[in-house]
Scaffold this motif. Structure first.
Motif, PDB file in Angstrom:
ATOM      1  N   ARG A  11       0.859  -1.199   0.000  1.00 16.16           N
ATOM      2  CA  ARG A  11       0.000   0.000   0.000  1.00 16.16           C
ATOM      3  C   ARG A  11       0.884   1.234   0.000  1.00 16.16           C
ATOM      4  O   ARG A  11       2.054   1.162   0.398  1.00 16.16           O
ATOM      5  CB  ARG A  11      -0.920  -0.001   1.231  1.00 16.16           C
ATOM      6  CG  ARG A  11      -0.166   0.051   2.553  1.00 16.16           C
ATOM      7  CD  ARG A  11      -1.096   0.174   3.735  1.00 16.16           C
ATOM      8  NE  ARG A  11      -0.366   0.110   5.005  1.00 16.16           N
ATOM      9  CZ  ARG A  11       0.289   1.118   5.560  1.00 16.16           C
ATOM     10  NH1 ARG A  11       0.338   2.304   4.948  1.00 16.16           N
ATOM     11  NH2 ARG A  11       0.918   0.982   6.720  1.00 16.16           N
ATOM     12  N   PRO A  12       0.333   2.382  -0.403  1.00 17.13           N
ATOM     13  CA  PRO A  12       1.114   3.619  -0.316  1.00 17.13           C
ATOM     14  C   PRO A  12       1.307   4.042   1.138  1.00 17.13           C
ATOM     15  O   PRO A  12       0.488   3.688   2.000  1.00 17.13           O
ATOM     16  CB  PRO A  12       0.249   4.656  -1.047  1.00 17.13           C
ATOM     17  CG  PRO A  12      -0.819   3.892  -1.735  1.00 17.13           C
ATOM     18  CD  PRO A  12      -0.976   2.589  -1.019  1.00 17.13           C
ATOM     19  N   GLU A  13       2.368   4.773   1.417  1.00 14.54           N
ATOM     20  CA  GLU A  13       2.584   5.281   2.778  1.00 14.54           C
ATOM     21  C   GLU A  13       1.517   6.301   3.156  1.00 14.54           C
ATOM     22  O   GLU A  13       0.923   6.965   2.303  1.00 14.54           O
ATOM     23  CB  GLU A  13       3.976   5.927   2.894  1.00 14.54           C
ATOM     24  CG  GLU A  13       4.099   7.299   2.229  1.00 14.54           C
ATOM     25  CD  GLU A  13       5.311   8.102   2.733  1.00 14.54           C
ATOM     26  OE1 GLU A  13       6.450   7.610   2.616  1.00 14.54           O
ATOM     27  OE2 GLU A  13       5.108   9.246   3.214  1.00 14.54           O
ATOM     28  N   THR A  14       1.298   6.402   4.464  1.00 13.76           N
ATOM     29  CA  THR A  14       0.481   7.489   5.006  1.00 13.76           C
ATOM     30  C   THR A  14       1.364   8.233   6.013  1.00 13.76           C
ATOM     31  O   THR A  14       2.483   7.787   6.320  1.00 13.76           O
ATOM     32  CB  THR A  14      -0.763   6.963   5.754  1.00 13.76           C
ATOM     33  OG1 THR A  14      -0.308   6.324   6.967  1.00 13.76           O
ATOM     34  CG2 THR A  14      -1.546   5.967   4.910  1.00 13.76           C
ATOM     35  N   GLY A  15       0.847   9.324   6.559  1.00 15.47           N
ATOM     36  CA  GLY A  15       1.619  10.093   7.532  1.00 15.47           C
ATOM     37  C   GLY A  15       2.036   9.274   8.736  1.00 15.47           C
ATOM     38  O   GLY A  15       3.059   9.555   9.368  1.00 15.47           O
ATOM     39  N   ALA A  16       1.264   8.227   9.039  1.00 17.84           N
ATOM     40  CA  ALA A  16       1.561   7.407  10.220  1.00 17.84           C
ATOM     41  C   ALA A  16       2.758   6.490  10.000  1.00 17.84           C
ATOM     42  O   ALA A  16       3.253   5.874  10.952  1.00 17.84           O
ATOM     43  CB  ALA A  16       0.326   6.574  10.587  1.00 17.84           C
ATOM     44  N   ASP A  17       3.227   6.359   8.768  1.00 18.51           N
ATOM     45  CA  ASP A  17       4.282   5.385   8.452  1.00 18.51           C
ATOM     46  C   ASP A  17       5.686   5.979   8.450  1.00 18.51           C
ATOM     47  O   ASP A  17       6.659   5.249   8.226  1.00 18.51           O
ATOM     48  CB  ASP A  17       4.031   4.806   7.045  1.00 18.51           C
ATOM     49  CG  ASP A  17       2.711   4.073   6.945  1.00 18.51           C
ATOM     50  OD1 ASP A  17       2.424   3.243   7.825  1.00 18.51           O
ATOM     51  OD2 ASP A  17       1.965   4.350   5.989  1.00 18.51           O
ATOM     52  N   ARG A  42      10.709  13.669   0.668  1.00 20.68           N
ATOM     53  CA  ARG A  42       9.314  13.917   1.064  1.00 20.68           C
ATOM     54  C   ARG A  42       9.062  15.406   1.251  1.00 20.68           C
ATOM     55  O   ARG A  42       7.948  15.897   1.044  1.00 20.68           O
ATOM     56  CB  ARG A  42       9.014  13.147   2.354  1.00 20.68           C
ATOM     57  CG  ARG A  42       7.525  12.969   2.620  1.00 20.68           C
ATOM     58  CD  ARG A  42       7.277  12.263   3.941  1.00 20.68           C
ATOM     59  NE  ARG A  42       7.476  10.829   3.900  1.00 20.68           N
ATOM     60  CZ  ARG A  42       8.460  10.168   4.514  1.00 20.68           C
ATOM     61  NH1 ARG A  42       9.365  10.809   5.217  1.00 20.68           N
ATOM     62  NH2 ARG A  42       8.534   8.857   4.423  1.00 20.68           N
ATOM     63  N   GLU A  50       2.732  11.886  -4.655  1.00 19.01           N
ATOM     64  CA  GLU A  50       1.805  11.253  -3.718  1.00 19.01           C
ATOM     65  C   GLU A  50       1.394   9.882  -4.269  1.00 19.01           C
ATOM     66  O   GLU A  50       1.047   9.762  -5.452  1.00 19.01           O
ATOM     67  CB  GLU A  50       0.569  12.162  -3.571  1.00 19.01           C
ATOM     68  CG  GLU A  50      -0.070  12.181  -2.218  1.00 19.01           C
ATOM     69  CD  GLU A  50       0.888  12.435  -1.067  1.00 19.01           C
ATOM     70  OE1 GLU A  50       1.635  13.428  -1.105  1.00 19.01           O
ATOM     71  OE2 GLU A  50       0.869  11.622  -0.121  1.00 19.01           O
ATOM     72  N   GLY A  51       1.476   8.867  -3.449  1.00 18.58           N
ATOM     73  CA  GLY A  51       1.039   7.525  -3.863  1.00 18.58           C
ATOM     74  C   GLY A  51       2.139   6.646  -4.412  1.00 18.58           C
ATOM     75  O   GLY A  51       1.905   5.462  -4.676  1.00 18.58           O
ATOM     76  N   HIS A  66       9.973  -1.173   1.682  1.00 21.47           N
ATOM     77  CA  HIS A  66       9.682   0.160   1.150  1.00 21.47           C
ATOM     78  C   HIS A  66      10.329   0.317  -0.214  1.00 21.47           C
ATOM     79  O   HIS A  66      11.487  -0.079  -0.413  1.00 21.47           O
ATOM     80  CB  HIS A  66      10.273   1.209   2.117  1.00 21.47           C
ATOM     81  CG  HIS A  66      10.068   2.614   1.669  1.00 21.47           C
ATOM     82  ND1 HIS A  66      11.092   3.532   1.651  1.00 21.47           N
ATOM     83  CD2 HIS A  66       8.958   3.268   1.230  1.00 21.47           C
ATOM     84  CE1 HIS A  66      10.607   4.697   1.227  1.00 21.47           C
ATOM     85  NE2 HIS A  66       9.321   4.565   0.966  1.00 21.47           N
TER      86      HIS A  66
END
Ligand SMILES: CC(C)(COP(=O)(O)OP(=O)(O)OC[C@H]1O[C@@H](n2cnc3c(N)ncnc32)[C@H](O)[C@@H]1OP(=O)(O)O)[C@@H](O)C(=O)NCCC(=O)NCCS
Length: 173
Positions: A11-17, A42, A50-51, A66
């Motif tokens: 999955r793509p990263e989110t801010g939590a990753d 980043r 993004e994505g 990653h």
């Protein structure tokens, strides 16, 4: 732990990753340079897409791999730079890296991207279709063995730019 037939989810990263991604890159490489590079990319709106920062995770949601694709240019035309790619040492050679790279390449194709460039192990990236960038008329902006600078056209029916790669500033090249 090692099971090369394992099916990984991505999955793509989110801010939590962000912390987990730092940990993976710091663990996979000898220094924190690649982990720091991911932060710098980043923060660079010209480079970040993004994505296209893709994670591999276990069934329990633990992030272990990653692959990052950022914007670079060849002869002024947009292309993608793949890297860093990193997998936590305990999970290397189980397909976690390949899963993230395959997902990223598919996403990029759907986004209309075409030329992807990678500098890395000449015995790893050809399995994704990469071949020496010299065959595309593309050069690194520094001295590098021919076989280590590789390129892939996601849509081979489209023309690709020729010339020297201009990396985002964060790469420092
Ligand atoms: C390179 C890396 C991202 C590959 O991810 P991975 O999940 O371990 O690899 P996969 O399971 O998808 O593929 C396994 C294959 O990768 C290749 N491979 C893995 N690490 C390699 C390395 N350091 N050099 C060359 N080939 C390598 C092997 O050919 C292996 O095939 P095998 O199982 O037949 O031996 C991961 O091993 C890693 O983080 N390595 C350390 C950091 C690094 O070198 N990153 C890449 C910079 S170009």
């Amino acid at each position: 732990m090692s099971d090369p037939t394992r099916i990984w989810s991505t999955r793509p990263e989110t801010g939590a990753d962000i912390g987990a991604i730092h940990t993976i890159n710091a663990a996979a490489f000898d220094t924190e340079a690649e982990a720091d590079l991911v932060h710098a990319l980043r923060a660079d709106a010209q480079a970040w897409i993004e994505g296209l920062s893709i994670l591999t995770q276990t069934d329990h949601g633990r992030v272990v791999g990653h692959a990052l694709f950022t914007r670079c240019h060849v002869d002024g035309a947009p292309a993608l730079a793949l890297g860093p790619c990193a997998v936590l040492p305990a999970f290397q050679r189980t397909g976690a890296g390949a899963a993230a790279i395959h997902t990223g390449l598919e996403k990029a194709r759907h986004m209309g991207e075409n030329l992807v460039l990678v500098l890395g192990h000449a015995d790893y990236y050809p399995r994704f279709g990469f071949t020496p960038a010299s065959g595309f008329g593309v050069r690194a902006p520094f001295e590098v063995p021919d076989e280590a600078m590789m390129a892939l056209a996601l849509d081979p029916s489209r023309p690709t730019p020729r010339g020297t790669i201009r990396y985002p500033d964060a790469f420092g090249v």
